[in-house]
Design an enzyme around this catalytic site. Structure first.
Site, PDB file in Angstrom:
ATOM      1  N   TRP A   1      35.836  47.285  25.019  1.00  0.00           N
ATOM      2  CA  TRP A   1      34.753  46.353  25.276  1.00  0.00           C
ATOM      3  C   TRP A   1      33.772  46.622  26.324  1.00  0.00           C
ATOM      4  CZ3 TRP A   1      39.466  43.012  26.699  1.00  0.00           C
ATOM      5  CH2 TRP A   1      40.136  42.813  25.688  1.00  0.00           C
ATOM      6  N   ILE A   2      33.163  47.983  26.015  1.00  0.00           N
ATOM      7  CA  ILE A   2      32.059  48.670  27.032  1.00  0.00           C
ATOM      8  C   ILE A   2      30.642  48.332  26.439  1.00  0.00           C
ATOM      9  CG2 ILE A   2      31.192  50.419  28.360  1.00  0.00           C
ATOM     10  CD1 ILE A   2      34.276  49.372  28.760  1.00  0.00           C
ATOM     11  N   THR A   3      29.985  47.408  27.123  1.00  0.00           N
ATOM     12  CA  THR A   3      28.785  46.922  26.726  1.00  0.00           C
ATOM     13  C   THR A   3      27.692  48.030  26.694  1.00  0.00           C
ATOM     14  OG1 THR A   3      29.164  44.659  27.611  1.00  0.00           O
ATOM     15  CG2 THR A   3      26.788  45.310  27.283  1.00  0.00           C
TER      16      THR A   3
ATOM     17  N   GLU B   1      38.921  32.352  36.126  1.00  0.00           N
ATOM     18  CA  GLU B   1      39.976  32.169  37.216  1.00  0.00           C
ATOM     19  C   GLU B   1      39.770  33.307  38.221  1.00  0.00           C
ATOM     20  OE1 GLU B   1      40.098  32.473  33.879  1.00  0.00           O
ATOM     21  OE2 GLU B   1      40.995  30.530  33.476  1.00  0.00           O
TER      22      GLU B   1
ATOM     23  N   GLU C   1      32.769  40.546  33.193  1.00  0.00           N
ATOM     24  CA  GLU C   1      32.524  40.653  34.686  1.00  0.00           C
ATOM     25  C   GLU C   1      33.657  39.545  35.588  1.00  0.00           C
ATOM     26  OE1 GLU C   1      28.765  41.814  36.161  1.00  0.00           O
ATOM     27  OE2 GLU C   1      28.114  42.306  33.972  1.00  0.00           O
TER      28      GLU C   1
ATOM     29  N   THR D   1      37.075  48.427  31.908  1.00  0.00           N
ATOM     30  CA  THR D   1      38.127  47.817  31.265  1.00  0.00           C
ATOM     31  C   THR D   1      38.877  48.473  30.482  1.00  0.00           C
ATOM     32  OG1 THR D   1      36.942  45.586  31.495  1.00  0.00           O
ATOM     33  CG2 THR D   1      38.594  45.549  29.868  1.00  0.00           C
ATOM     34  N   GLU D   2      40.194  48.417  30.506  1.00  0.00           N
ATOM     35  CA  GLU D   2      41.086  49.123  29.444  1.00  0.00           C
ATOM     36  C   GLU D   2      41.987  48.091  28.735  1.00  0.00           C
ATOM     37  OE1 GLU D   2      43.192  52.039  31.662  1.00  0.00           O
ATOM     38  OE2 GLU D   2      41.429  52.984  32.321  1.00  0.00           O
TER      39      GLU D   2
HETATM   40  C1  LIG Z   1      31.649  41.029  25.036  1.00  0.00           C
HETATM   41  C2  LIG Z   1      32.312  41.735  26.241  1.00  0.00           C
HETATM   42  C3  LIG Z   1      31.625  42.707  26.775  1.00  0.00           C
HETATM   43  C4  LIG Z   1      32.147  43.257  27.883  1.00  0.00           C
HETATM   44  N1  LIG Z   1      31.587  44.446  28.430  1.00  0.00           N
HETATM   45  C5  LIG Z   1      32.277  45.030  29.530  1.00  0.00           C
HETATM   46  C6  LIG Z   1      31.750  46.274  30.251  1.00  0.00           C
HETATM   47  O1  LIG Z   1      30.398  46.547  30.082  1.00  0.00           O
HETATM   48  N2  LIG Z   1      32.332  47.101  30.898  1.00  0.00           N
HETATM   49  C7  LIG Z   1      33.727  46.675  31.231  1.00  0.00           C
HETATM   50  O2  LIG Z   1      34.282  47.414  32.064  1.00  0.00           O
HETATM   51  N3  LIG Z   1      34.258  45.388  30.663  1.00  0.00           N
HETATM   52  C8  LIG Z   1      33.707  44.783  29.863  1.00  0.00           C
HETATM   53  N4  LIG Z   1      34.344  43.663  29.286  1.00  0.00           N
HETATM   54  C9  LIG Z   1      35.473  43.258  29.631  1.00  0.00           C
HETATM   55  C10 LIG Z   1      35.693  42.150  30.334  1.00  0.00           C
HETATM   56  O3  LIG Z   1      35.245  42.418  31.773  1.00  0.00           O
HETATM   57  C11 LIG Z   1      37.249  41.468  30.656  1.00  0.00           C
HETATM   58  O4  LIG Z   1      37.271  40.936  29.251  1.00  0.00           O
HETATM   59  C12 LIG Z   1      37.520  40.607  31.569  1.00  0.00           C
HETATM   60  O5  LIG Z   1      37.293  41.232  32.828  1.00  0.00           O
HETATM   61  C13 LIG Z   1      39.023  39.974  31.518  1.00  0.00           C
HETATM   62  O6  LIG Z   1      39.857  40.943  31.236  1.00  0.00           O
HETATM   63  P1  LIG Z   1      40.932  40.874  30.010  1.00  0.00           P
HETATM   64  O7  LIG Z   1      40.161  40.421  28.865  1.00  0.00           O
HETATM   65  O8  LIG Z   1      41.884  41.849  29.838  1.00  0.00           O
HETATM   66  O9  LIG Z   1      41.578  39.662  30.385  1.00  0.00           O
HETATM   67  P2  LIG Z   1      43.161  39.375  31.253  1.00  0.00           P
HETATM   68  O10 LIG Z   1      42.958  39.860  32.364  1.00  0.00           O
HETATM   69  O11 LIG Z   1      44.058  39.853  30.166  1.00  0.00           O
HETATM   70  O12 LIG Z   1      43.267  37.833  31.510  1.00  0.00           O
HETATM   71  C14 LIG Z   1      43.659  36.801  30.416  1.00  0.00           C
HETATM   72  C15 LIG Z   1      43.758  35.581  31.061  1.00  0.00           C
HETATM   73  O13 LIG Z   1      44.561  35.471  32.155  1.00  0.00           O
HETATM   74  C16 LIG Z   1      43.845  34.955  33.535  1.00  0.00           C
HETATM   75  N5  LIG Z   1      44.202  35.792  34.606  1.00  0.00           N
HETATM   76  C17 LIG Z   1      44.491  37.132  34.842  1.00  0.00           C
HETATM   77  N6  LIG Z   1      44.764  37.500  35.980  1.00  0.00           N
HETATM   78  C18 LIG Z   1      44.903  36.240  36.380  1.00  0.00           C
HETATM   79  C19 LIG Z   1      45.303  36.198  37.818  1.00  0.00           C
HETATM   80  N7  LIG Z   1      45.663  36.764  38.855  1.00  0.00           N
HETATM   81  N8  LIG Z   1      45.328  34.736  38.457  1.00  0.00           N
HETATM   82  C20 LIG Z   1      45.063  33.687  37.211  1.00  0.00           C
HETATM   83  N9  LIG Z   1      44.237  34.068  36.099  1.00  0.00           N
HETATM   84  C21 LIG Z   1      44.597  35.320  35.805  1.00  0.00           C
HETATM   85  C22 LIG Z   1      42.447  35.549  32.774  1.00  0.00           C
HETATM   86  O14 LIG Z   1      41.313  34.577  33.858  1.00  0.00           O
HETATM   87  C23 LIG Z   1      42.386  35.175  31.437  1.00  0.00           C
HETATM   88  O15 LIG Z   1      42.081  33.791  31.506  1.00  0.00           O
HETATM   89  C24 LIG Z   1      33.587  42.863  28.222  1.00  0.00           C
HETATM   90  C25 LIG Z   1      34.103  41.876  27.673  1.00  0.00           C
HETATM   91  C26 LIG Z   1      33.661  41.348  26.533  1.00  0.00           C
HETATM   92  C27 LIG Z   1      34.419  40.304  25.809  1.00  0.00           C
END
Ligand SMILES: Cc1cc2nc3c(=O)[nH]c(=O)nc-3n(C[C@H](O)[C@H](O)[C@H](O)COP(=O)(O)OP(=O)(O)OC[C@H]3O[C@@H](n4cnc5c(N)ncnc54)[C@H](O)[C@@H]3O)c2cc1C
Length: 380
Positions: free
Chosen positions: A156-158, A368, A364, A126-127
């Site tokens: 947010w990398i665990t 959605e 993960e 994630t970025e």
């Molecule tokens: C505590 C924590 C630990 C984490 N650990 C890791 C980790 O170890 N490694 C890592 O790489 N990432 C990690 N993450 C990141 C996590 O995987 C992302 O937050 C997640 O994938 C969602 O991405 P985003 O937060 O950018 O939300 P966005 O992608 O911006 O989404 C925002 C909203 O829009 C919705 N949305 C987006 N696209 C669509 C679509 N095509 N159709 C319908 N709805 C959509 C989403 O469902 C969400 O409701 C972590 C996050 C947290 C909070």
């Protein structure tokens, strides 16, 4: 599918349950309140072999299967969501991609210490501008002689603040059709140019380390590319499919804890001269919770079993992650309701379950995105 656990699976479940109740439970509230990553507990878990459950013994693992690993995650998650998340991420995201796709040299250098529990690893996908749309990765890796030079940022990398290595995804070139090639690179945590900040103030899973990673001219030997350089995207989709089983198992643990607490409290708390468990309104909540926990566990075990059989499991792991995480959130919410005002107080722990459960609907792949994965599997 055989629903009976083997003797080894039962033994591991009992061992992890005892460990979680004896060692983690007394610390669970402090871990949450102080956002205190339980480094010492992870060292103990390493000694018990928990970090190597699904990896072969030749790589320092316990030679177990995904079902056994899912049982372990559930037992830890039942006691502490923070520890459960860091455990699931260490195994499914940190170590597993190296096991699935690594060369023999990479496995010896990076997987063996992880499986032996001598350190943790992270997976940086994630970025700031690439979350659900992981294909929108902006981090870049450029080959310079025998090294890749990586620049970018990960959010947010665990476990990154405690990791010995971090696998990061980066754009490494362009395909013939003009689309980006995304590859994965194993970056030792002490590589110059890598900055790891653990300053996030989270709503839940507060004791799980979550870090921002900044990569500025980070150089890694070209041998550190993971698997087929052109298949990095497919590799992390497979990694996430597996990771979803562990998030589902963690959610089953949180949901089970919510049910256990709510049931015990309902039998004990008296109003109108009788235990509130005598009221049908409370009984129906408990009945729904019990049914959903059972269903969530069954689909999680089915996904784990399919993976162990070498059968496709993408759809089932999405079912499991989606249903179990939403079950955990609903169960924790009902557990608070059944506790009334006491449920709103930290010492009763059910409010923590709700805050922890919310993350499981996001990390993960959000709910959605799970629905999108399922729809694609249906041919939409
Ligand atoms: C505590 C924590 C630990 C984490 N650990 C890791 C980790 O170890 N490694 C890592 O790489 N990432 C990690 N993450 C990141 C996590 O995987 C992302 O937050 C997640 O994938 C969602 O991405 P985003 O937060 O950018 O939300 P966005 O992608 O911006 O989404 C925002 C909203 O829009 C919705 N949305 C987006 N696209 C669509 C679509 N095509 N159709 C319908 N709805 C959509 C989403 O469902 C969400 O409701 C972590 C996050 C947290 C909070």
């Amino acid at each position: 599918m055989n629903f009976e656990l083997t003797k080894e699976q039962e033994m591991t479940r009992k061992m992890v349950r005892d460990f979680a109740e004896d060692v983690i439970q007394p610390r669970a509230i402090d871990i949450d309140v102080n956002a205190d990553f339980p480094d010492d507990i992870f060292k103990e878990m390493g000694k018990l072999g928990l970090l190597g459950i699904p990896f072969p013994e030749e790589y320092g693992g316990a030679g177990g299967d995904t079902v056994t690993y899912a049982l372990a995650v559930e037992e830890i998650g039942r006691i502490c969501g923070s520890t459960g998340l860091s455990y699931a991420a260490a195994v499914s995201l940190g170590a597993s991609p190296i096991y699935y796709f690594g060369t023999e040299e990479q496995k010896q250098e990076f997987l063996v210490p992880l499986a032996k529990g001598e350190g943790l690893a992270s997976f940086g996908l994630t970025e700031p501008n690439a979350g659900s749309d992981a294909g929108g990765t902006q981090t870049r890796a450029v080959l310079d002689g025998d090294e890749y030079v990586i620049n970018g940022e990960k959010s947010w990398i665990t476990n990154a603040g405690y990791a010995r290595s971090i696998t990061v995804t980066a754009v490494s070139g362009k395909r013939d059709d003009g689309k980006n090639i995304i590859s994965a690179f194993i970056v030792p945590a002490d590589t110059p140019g890598l900055t790891i900040n653990s300053n996030y103030d989270k709503m839940g899973v507060r004791g799980s380390n979550t870090s921002e990673i900044i990569l500025e001219d980070v150089r890694v030997p070209k041998e550190n590319i993971l698997g087929d350089p052109k298949k990095g995207f497919g590799q992390f989709l497979y990694t996430l499919d597996g990771g979803r089983i562990s998030i589902a198992a963690l959610a089953v643990g949180v949901a089970q804890a919510s049910l256990d607490r709510a049931l015990a409290y309902a039998k004990e708390r008296k109003q109108f001269g009788q235990p509130i468990s005598n009221f049908q309104a409370i009984q129906f909540k408990l009945a729904d919770m019990a049914m959903e926990v059972e269903l969530a566990r069954n689909i999680t075990m089915k996904a784990a079993w399919l993976k162990d059989q070498g059968k496709p499991f993408t759809k089932e792991s999405a079912y499991a992650k989606l249903f179990a995480s939403e079950t955990a959130f609903r169960s924790a919410n009902q557990a608070i309701q059944i506790h009334g005002g006491y449920g709103y107080m930290r010492e009763y722990e059910v409010e923590r379950y709700l805050r922890d459960a919310k993350l499981l609907e996001i990390g993960e792949g959000t709910s959605e995105i799970q629905r999108l994965v399922i729809a694609r599997q249906l041919g939409c």
